[in-house]
Design an enzyme around this catalytic site. Sequence first.
Site, PDB file in Angstrom:
ATOM      1  N   HIS A  44      38.448  42.045  34.704  1.00  0.00           N
ATOM      2  CA  HIS A  44      37.258  41.314  35.180  1.00  0.00           C
ATOM      3  C   HIS A  44      36.156  42.292  35.576  1.00  0.00           C
ATOM      4  CE1 HIS A  44      40.299  38.015  36.339  1.00  0.00           C
ATOM      5  NE2 HIS A  44      39.557  37.503  35.378  1.00  0.00           N
TER       6      HIS A  44
ATOM      7  N   LYS B  77      44.560  25.088  37.687  1.00  0.00           N
ATOM      8  CA  LYS B  77      45.737  25.812  38.144  1.00  0.00           C
ATOM      9  C   LYS B  77      45.756  25.850  39.681  1.00  0.00           C
ATOM     10  CE  LYS B  77      43.748  29.376  35.142  1.00  0.00           C
ATOM     11  NZ  LYS B  77      43.652  30.756  34.793  1.00  0.00           N
TER      12      LYS B  77
ATOM     13  N   ARG C  78      40.110  38.997  25.662  1.00  0.00           N
ATOM     14  CA  ARG C  78      41.009  40.144  25.665  1.00  0.00           C
ATOM     15  C   ARG C  78      41.671  40.342  24.316  1.00  0.00           C
ATOM     16  NH1 ARG C  78      44.418  37.470  30.159  1.00  0.00           N
ATOM     17  NH2 ARG C  78      43.641  35.740  28.925  1.00  0.00           N
TER      18      ARG C  78
ATOM     19  N   SER D 268      45.667  37.558  35.551  1.00  0.00           N
ATOM     20  CA  SER D 268      45.888  37.443  36.995  1.00  0.00           C
ATOM     21  C   SER D 268      47.311  36.995  37.299  1.00  0.00           C
ATOM     22  CB  SER D 268      44.875  36.471  37.599  1.00  0.00           C
ATOM     23  OG  SER D 268      43.575  36.942  37.355  1.00  0.00           O
TER      24      SER D 268
END
Length: 164
Positions: free
Chosen positions: A18, A42, A91, A129
């Site tokens: 990030h 989430k 990514r 994460s």
Amino acid sequence: MRTLAVYPGSFDPPTNGHLDIIERSSRVFSRVIVAVAVNLRKNAFFTPAERVRMLKRLTSTMANVEVTSFRGLLVDFARVQEAHILVRGIRAISDFEYEYQMAHMNRKLDQEIDTVIMMTGERHSAISSNIVKEIAQFGGKIDDLVPPLVRDILISKLKGAKRR
Ligand code: COA
């Protein structure tokens, strides 16, 4: 031309990946608002306030970066900020489909909004994460994945959660 971009995400917690996107977008745009999403699908480990606090400390040396949180639709938040650019990092090619759908949907919701996709630095392409949280939970080393500030806060919060 002055350009204002919003970089949204869950940042639960912020990772080196990030930060890579934040640093690079701060060189491309005149102002960058890092926006922590509050209403996530989430379950977040960190509260929105904790995530904002971490990001503020991590970006304190970047003069054109600010950090805040938002709830509701991202396009509504961007409109209020008078931002027309959304920044997202991908990514790997597997991220593309999701980003493609979001970019189209956001543009459908607001024709004035454009999404700029940045390729996350190669070194960070395997970070997420959730992976960081899982490794830390089982005592693994996360030094290469998150800044020291996030590592310390995450480890201390995990210890607190175990004690409870
Ligand atoms: N480096 C490393 N990891 C990265 C990364 C990067 N550059 N960019 C994303 N990731 C990881 C995150 O850590 C996260 O990992 P996790 O799933 O293990 O937690 C994952 O990729 C995706 O995270 P993120 O980029 O934060 O996206 P998100 O899917 O959690 O959140 C929002 C996307 C918040 C932008 C989106 O849900 C949103 O806009 N919500 C508001 C409601 C709305 O407008 N909905 C309509 C959208 S069309």
